[in-house]
Motif scaffolding. Structure first.
Motif, PDB file in Angstrom:
ATOM      1  N   ARG A 252      25.212  33.915  40.517  1.00  0.00           N
ATOM      2  CA  ARG A 252      25.491  34.922  41.534  1.00  0.00           C
ATOM      3  C   ARG A 252      26.975  35.123  41.774  1.00  0.00           C
ATOM      4  N   VAL A 253      27.609  35.936  40.962  1.00  0.00           N
ATOM      5  CA  VAL A 253      29.014  36.274  41.155  1.00  0.00           C
ATOM      6  C   VAL A 253      29.281  37.671  40.600  1.00  0.00           C
ATOM      7  N   GLY A 254      29.997  38.474  41.370  1.00  0.00           N
ATOM      8  CA  GLY A 254      30.365  39.815  40.959  1.00  0.00           C
ATOM      9  C   GLY A 254      31.682  40.188  41.610  1.00  0.00           C
ATOM     10  N   TYR A 255      32.136  41.423  41.368  1.00  0.00           N
ATOM     11  CA  TYR A 255      33.411  41.815  41.944  1.00  0.00           C
ATOM     12  C   TYR A 255      33.461  43.318  42.168  1.00  0.00           C
ATOM     13  N   LEU A 256      34.412  43.727  42.998  1.00  0.00           N
ATOM     14  CA  LEU A 256      34.638  45.127  43.337  1.00  0.00           C
ATOM     15  C   LEU A 256      36.111  45.437  43.119  1.00  0.00           C
ATOM     16  N   ILE A 257      36.391  46.615  42.574  1.00  0.00           N
ATOM     17  CA  ILE A 257      37.753  47.098  42.369  1.00  0.00           C
ATOM     18  C   ILE A 257      37.946  48.353  43.213  1.00  0.00           C
ATOM     19  N   GLY A 258      39.053  48.432  43.912  1.00  0.00           N
ATOM     20  CA  GLY A 258      39.312  49.615  44.719  1.00  0.00           C
ATOM     21  C   GLY A 258      40.740  49.656  45.211  1.00  0.00           C
ATOM     22  N   ASP A 259      41.021  50.638  46.037  1.00  0.00           N
ATOM     23  CA  ASP A 259      42.329  50.767  46.655  1.00  0.00           C
ATOM     24  C   ASP A 259      42.616  49.524  47.493  1.00  0.00           C
ATOM     25  N   ALA A 260      43.854  49.024  47.431  1.00  0.00           N
ATOM     26  CA  ALA A 260      44.210  47.787  48.118  1.00  0.00           C
ATOM     27  C   ALA A 260      43.933  47.861  49.617  1.00  0.00           C
ATOM     28  N   ARG A 261      44.112  49.040  50.215  1.00  0.00           N
ATOM     29  CA  ARG A 261      43.876  49.170  51.656  1.00  0.00           C
ATOM     30  C   ARG A 261      42.393  49.045  51.982  1.00  0.00           C
ATOM     31  N   VAL A 262      41.556  49.548  51.114  1.00  0.00           N
ATOM     32  CA  VAL A 262      40.111  49.413  51.307  1.00  0.00           C
ATOM     33  C   VAL A 262      39.679  47.974  51.060  1.00  0.00           C
ATOM     34  N   VAL A 263      40.173  47.382  49.977  1.00  0.00           N
ATOM     35  CA  VAL A 263      39.811  46.011  49.620  1.00  0.00           C
ATOM     36  C   VAL A 263      40.210  45.044  50.726  1.00  0.00           C
ATOM     37  N   ARG A 264      41.385  45.238  51.302  1.00  0.00           N
ATOM     38  CA  ARG A 264      41.855  44.347  52.363  1.00  0.00           C
ATOM     39  C   ARG A 264      40.863  44.305  53.525  1.00  0.00           C
ATOM     40  N   ARG A 265      40.291  45.440  53.856  1.00  0.00           N
ATOM     41  CA  ARG A 265      39.345  45.499  54.969  1.00  0.00           C
ATOM     42  C   ARG A 265      37.976  44.962  54.564  1.00  0.00           C
TER      43      ARG A 265
END
Length: 375
Positions: A228-241
């Motif tokens: 059970r491991v995955g990840y998300l990539i996105g804008d740093a401002r979105v990821v921070r939240r």
């Protein structure tokens, strides 16, 4: 006896159920129901798991620092654009919880990943399922369903359970029509299996669209479904939240170490993916030659759009020792497994087509009798 009342929606919420016989029963069936890798873990991954096992008396790194760095390096992005979770499902839950203001809506195609509506309801988000066009996303209809209340749109690419893909040009046009206030999550759990030339990863759209995030998993191509491991990539401002929402310590130290090792063995693992893609073509061609009508798949599974016959075919497979994933009234999803397991499925599928209707469903008569008694 009375019991503490829980949320009323739980009374009608469907529980996730694995396919019949997978985890219980006298013998284990051929596992073609969960889209897992049929290959055993590579030695380097097993060694990483064993080494991490010696540290399980300590909490894991809550920020998944080493794994976050390894993912960023592998994708050529920055660490502050990556958030790791306990599978892409946990990250989907994080997304839905993060947009769940009163009246918020989530738009997604249907049928698609069966936990989209469940996660939405649990978060108090209004589900807006948009029917597929054939086996594919109807992006025009999805765009038409976006309102000022829409806070999230999910694109499953390739789509689970039909295996269809959204082309890059079509996706680009769709994103141009989505207001920047609406988050678009591109679920790429099966991205490594795509061979369609008109399709590329949603990662290419992240830089120009701060409202786009891409989800990936180590469960499929990397063969770590049990960790059970995955990840998300996105804008740093979105990821921070988003990092504030994820449950602390939810990705175990074993999972983190195994995923880092898997990235280091990516070339070997992707060779295995190539084997699965070739096997997908072989099984698909065999079904077409046998008279089945199935859409082209770009994932590690095939979709059999059987409609009302889906449940009966699923029970037939189970009675023959093969676990498939049944969507009653819609179809059956069949994972690509080992050559031996796939050949067994092809034989069972061929026999089912040649049996009279009364013999195709081994439980039909028993259900008919029970229904008559109930009436």
């Amino acid at each position: 006896m009375s019991f503490p009342p829980l949320r009323s929606l739980l009374d009608a919420l469907p529980a996730y159920e694995p396919s019949d016989g997978v985890y219980a029963g006298p013998t284990r069936p051929r596992l073609l129901s969960a889209n897992e890798s049929p290959h055993d873990p590579l030695p380097g991954i097993v060694e990483a798991i064993a080494a991490a096992g010696a540290t399980v008396n300590r909490y894991p790194d809550p920020g998944c620092g080493a794994l976050t760095l390894a993912i960023a390096e592998a994708l050529g992005t920055d660490e502050d654009q990556v958030v790791v979770g306990a599978g892409s499902v946990a990250l989907l839950q994080t997304l839905v919880q993060s947009i769940s203001d009163p009246g918020a809506e989530a738009v997604y195609a249907w049928p698609s990943f069966e936990l989209y509506p469940v996660l939405s309801k649990l978060a108090g988000v209004v589900s807006v399922p948009v029917p597929l066009s054939g086996a594919a996303h109807d992006l025009r209809a999805m765009a038409d369903r976006i309102t000022p209340s829409t806070r999230l749109v999910i694109i499953c690419n390739p789509n689970n359970p039909t295996g269809s893909v959204v082309g890059s040009e079509d996706l680009g046009r769709f994103l141009a029509a989505v207001p920047p206030s609406c988050l678009v999550a591109i679920d790429e759990a099966y991205h490594e299996y795509v061979r369609a030339p008109q399709t590329s990863s949603g990662l290419r759209f992240c830089e120009g669209h701060p409202n786009v995030v891409v989800l990936r998993t180590f469960s499929k191509a990397y063969g770590l479904a049990g960790l059970r491991v995955g990840y998300l990539i996105g804008d740093a401002r979105v990821v921070r939240r988003l990092r504030k929402v994820g449950l602390a310590y939810s990705v175990s130290a074993v999972a983190q170490r195994a995923a880092v090792a898997a990235l280091g063995l990516e070339e070997q693992l992707l060779q295995r993916v190539g084997t699965t893609v070739a096997e997908r073509s072989r099984v698909q061609d065999a079904l077409l030659d046998d008279g089945w009508q199935i859409p082209e798949s770009q994932a590690n599974f095939l979709w059999l759009p059987l409609g009302e016959e889906a449940a009966g075919f699923g029970r037939w497979c189970a009675s023959q020792g093969i676990a498939v994933r049944t969507f009653p009234g819609e179809g059956v999803r069949v994972s690509i497994g080992s050559t031996e397991d796939d050949d067994a499925f092809l034989a069972v599928a061929s026999e089912w087509r040649r049996r009279p209707p009364a013999a195709q469903d081994p439980d039909r008569e028993a259900r008919r009798v029970r229904t008559a008694v109930d009436v």
